[in-house]
Design a protein around this motif. Structure first.
Motif, short mmCIF file in Angstrom:
data_model
loop_
_atom_site.label_atom_id
_atom_site.label_comp_id
_atom_site.label_asym_id
_atom_site.label_seq_id
_atom_site.Cartn_x
_atom_site.Cartn_y
_atom_site.Cartn_z
N ARG A 221 0.82 -1.22 0.00
CA ARG A 221 0.00 0.00 0.00
C ARG A 221 0.85 1.26 0.00
O ARG A 221 0.48 2.27 -0.61
N SER A 222 1.99 1.22 0.68
CA SER A 222 2.85 2.41 0.74
C SER A 222 3.75 2.54 -0.48
O SER A 222 4.46 3.54 -0.62
N GLY A 223 3.73 1.52 -1.35
CA GLY A 223 4.52 1.59 -2.58
C GLY A 223 5.94 1.08 -2.46
O GLY A 223 6.71 1.17 -3.41
N HIS A 224 6.29 0.50 -1.31
CA HIS A 224 7.66 0.02 -1.12
C HIS A 224 7.86 -1.41 -1.61
O HIS A 224 9.01 -1.88 -1.70
N LEU A 225 6.77 -2.09 -1.93
CA LEU A 225 6.86 -3.48 -2.37
C LEU A 225 5.87 -3.71 -3.51
O LEU A 225 4.74 -3.20 -3.47
N VAL A 226 6.29 -4.44 -4.52
CA VAL A 226 5.40 -4.78 -5.63
C VAL A 226 5.48 -6.28 -5.88
O VAL A 226 6.45 -6.94 -5.48
N GLN A 227 4.47 -6.78 -6.54
CA GLN A 227 4.46 -8.20 -6.92
C GLN A 227 4.92 -8.30 -8.37
O GLN A 227 4.45 -7.54 -9.23
N ASP A 228 5.85 -9.20 -8.63
CA ASP A 228 6.38 -9.27 -9.99
C ASP A 228 5.52 -10.18 -10.87
O ASP A 228 4.55 -10.79 -10.42
N TYR A 229 5.88 -10.24 -12.14
CA TYR A 229 5.08 -10.96 -13.13
C TYR A 229 5.13 -12.48 -12.96
O TYR A 229 4.38 -13.21 -13.61
N ARG A 230 6.01 -12.97 -12.07
CA ARG A 230 6.10 -14.41 -11.83
C ARG A 230 5.42 -14.82 -10.53
O ARG A 230 5.49 -15.97 -10.12
N GLY A 231 4.79 -13.85 -9.87
CA GLY A 231 4.11 -14.15 -8.62
C GLY A 231 4.95 -13.92 -7.39
O GLY A 231 4.49 -14.12 -6.26
N GLY A 232 6.19 -13.50 -7.59
CA GLY A 232 7.05 -13.19 -6.46
C GLY A 232 6.91 -11.73 -6.05
O GLY A 232 6.02 -11.02 -6.53
N PHE A 233 7.80 -11.27 -5.18
CA PHE A 233 7.76 -9.89 -4.72
C PHE A 233 9.11 -9.22 -4.95
O PHE A 233 10.14 -9.88 -5.05
N ARG A 234 9.06 -7.90 -5.04
CA ARG A 234 10.28 -7.14 -5.30
C ARG A 234 10.24 -5.81 -4.56
O ARG A 234 9.22 -5.10 -4.59
N THR A 235 11.32 -5.49 -3.91
CA THR A 235 11.42 -4.21 -3.20
C THR A 235 11.59 -3.07 -4.21
O THR A 235 12.34 -3.19 -5.18
N VAL A 236 10.87 -2.00 -3.98
CA VAL A 236 10.95 -0.83 -4.86
C VAL A 236 11.97 0.15 -4.29
O VAL A 236 11.88 0.54 -3.12
N HIS A 237 12.91 0.52 -5.11
CA HIS A 237 13.90 1.53 -4.71
C HIS A 237 13.59 2.82 -5.46
O HIS A 237 13.43 2.80 -6.68
N PRO A 238 13.46 3.92 -4.75
CA PRO A 238 13.07 5.18 -5.41
C PRO A 238 14.09 5.66 -6.43
O PRO A 238 15.28 5.36 -6.33
N THR A 239 13.58 6.38 -7.40
CA THR A 239 14.45 7.01 -8.39
C THR A 239 15.23 8.14 -7.73
O THR A 239 14.68 8.87 -6.90
N ILE A 240 16.47 8.28 -8.08
CA ILE A 240 17.28 9.37 -7.52
C ILE A 240 16.88 10.67 -8.20
O ILE A 240 16.99 10.82 -9.42
N ALA A 241 16.36 11.60 -7.40
CA ALA A 241 15.92 12.90 -7.93
C ALA A 241 16.66 14.01 -7.20
O ALA A 241 16.53 14.15 -5.98
N THR A 242 17.41 14.79 -7.93
CA THR A 242 18.15 15.89 -7.31
C THR A 242 17.22 17.01 -6.85
O THR A 242 17.48 17.68 -5.87
N ASP A 243 16.11 17.18 -7.57
CA ASP A 243 15.12 18.20 -7.22
C ASP A 243 13.77 17.50 -7.10
O ASP A 243 13.12 17.21 -8.10
N HIS A 244 13.36 17.23 -5.87
CA HIS A 244 12.13 16.45 -5.65
C HIS A 244 10.89 17.17 -6.18
O HIS A 244 10.01 16.55 -6.79
N TRP A 245 10.81 18.47 -5.95
CA TRP A 245 9.63 19.21 -6.42
C TRP A 245 9.56 19.21 -7.94
O TRP A 245 8.49 19.03 -8.52
N GLN A 246 10.68 19.38 -8.60
CA GLN A 246 10.70 19.37 -10.06
C GLN A 246 10.25 18.00 -10.59
O GLN A 246 9.54 17.91 -11.59
#
Length: 303
Positions: free
Chosen positions: A111-136
């Motif tokens: 629900r918080s977006g930190h974990l997703v289910q992959d196309y094989r039925g497993g799970f994968r941790t989500v790592h955020p994209t590196i953004a130098t300017d978060h607002w942009q």
């Protein structure tokens, strides 16, 4: 907004909630969403409006960056495990957990977006994209989200953007587009006494747009939040299938779609256009190759 087939539709639409949403975005539909998810290595996770959707892993990285929320510290070991592993059974065996216990750990992270289910039925941790300017980064995402919409109100923009965007942030983005000359602001719709923002180029060429076909917009379509206010005020539904005839919404209905049947449980329509609404709903069911059922449908047929 319709592509030739589901293969192109998956690439064109950032998020897909279900088969109804995918079918509505393509002319021919040969393969279901789960098959497309496997073929395109799509993951399933939670979008910014709180719905479970299929999308590329990179898309969920963007969403997590926009949310900018740290995970629950008590669940960091779960995220650490699924950074290098995907098999939930291995995690359950290692920690002596039942399936229900594992779900209690995984669901908050999904629900918080930190974990997703992959196309094989497993799970994968989500790592955020590196953004130098978060607002942009947030601004660019919102602009991308609304760039194809000719006219939009503040409320519609809030519905489409989701909870991570504050009203003042959305207003800032809209004003930025006005300052850049991409949007104009004003009372742009004749029957709506409300300030709107619109793309000047699209509005100027509106008369050249081909007439839209009659169709049903499912509640899972990415554009459904855009019509949320209309759906509630005109038809009294918070979420429903919206029927368009002659480019106007004329009806809305609730339906159960389990067991590959469209079972209409409630329908509100313009009495004068009831037959037209039924025809469009029938075409919708035929497109999805699903039988149309419901006492309300039978009543309309007998009238």
């Amino acid at each position: 907004s319709r592509t030739v087939n589901e293969t192109l539709a998956v690439k064109y639409v950032n998020e897909v909630r279900d088969d109804f949403a995918l079918r509505g975005r393509c002319e021919s539909y040969r393969v279901d969403l789960k098959s497309m998810a496997s073929a395109n290595q799509l993951h399933q996770g939670t979008n910014l409006t709180g719905h479970r959707v299929y999308a590329p892993y990179s898309h969920f990285q963007k969403l997590l960056t926009i949310r900018n929320l740290p995970p629950d510290e008590e669940l960091l070991d779960v995220l650490e495990f699924f950074t290098d592993n995907s098999d939930p059974q291995l995690f359950m065996d290692r920690h002596a957990l039942r399936r229900s216990e594992f779900r209690k750990l995984a669901q908050p992270l999904i629900r918080s977006g930190h974990l997703v289910q992959d196309y094989r039925g497993g799970f994968r941790t989500v790592h955020p994209t590196i953004a130098t300017d978060h607002w942009q980064f947030k601004q660019d995402y919102l602009i991308e989200l609304i760039k194809e919409i000719p006219v939009i109100t503040m409320k519609q923009c809030e519905k489409m953007a989701g909870k991570p965007y504050m009203p003042e942030e959305i207003m800032t983005v809209l004003q930025h587009l006005v300052d850049e000359g991409e949007f104009i602001k004003g009372f742009l719709l004749e029957d709506l006494n409300q300030v709107c923002w619109g793309r000047k180029d699209m509005l100027e060429s509106a008369s050249n747009i081909e007439k839209m076909r009659d169709f049903v917009l499912p509640p899972s379509d990415p554009l459904a939040p855009y019509f949320a206010k209309l759906l509630r005020e005109r038809f009294g539904f918070g979420s429903a299938y919206l029927v368009f005839f002659d480019e106007e919404p004329i009806a809305a209905f609730k339906a159960n779609t389990r067991e590959n049947i469209i079972d209409v449980t409630d329908l509100v329509s313009d009495p004068k256009l009831e037959k037209e609404a039924l025809r469009v709903i029938k075409e919708f069911a035929w497109e999805h190759q699903m039988p149309l059922r419901g006492k309300i449908i039978e009543k309309i047929k007998r009238r």
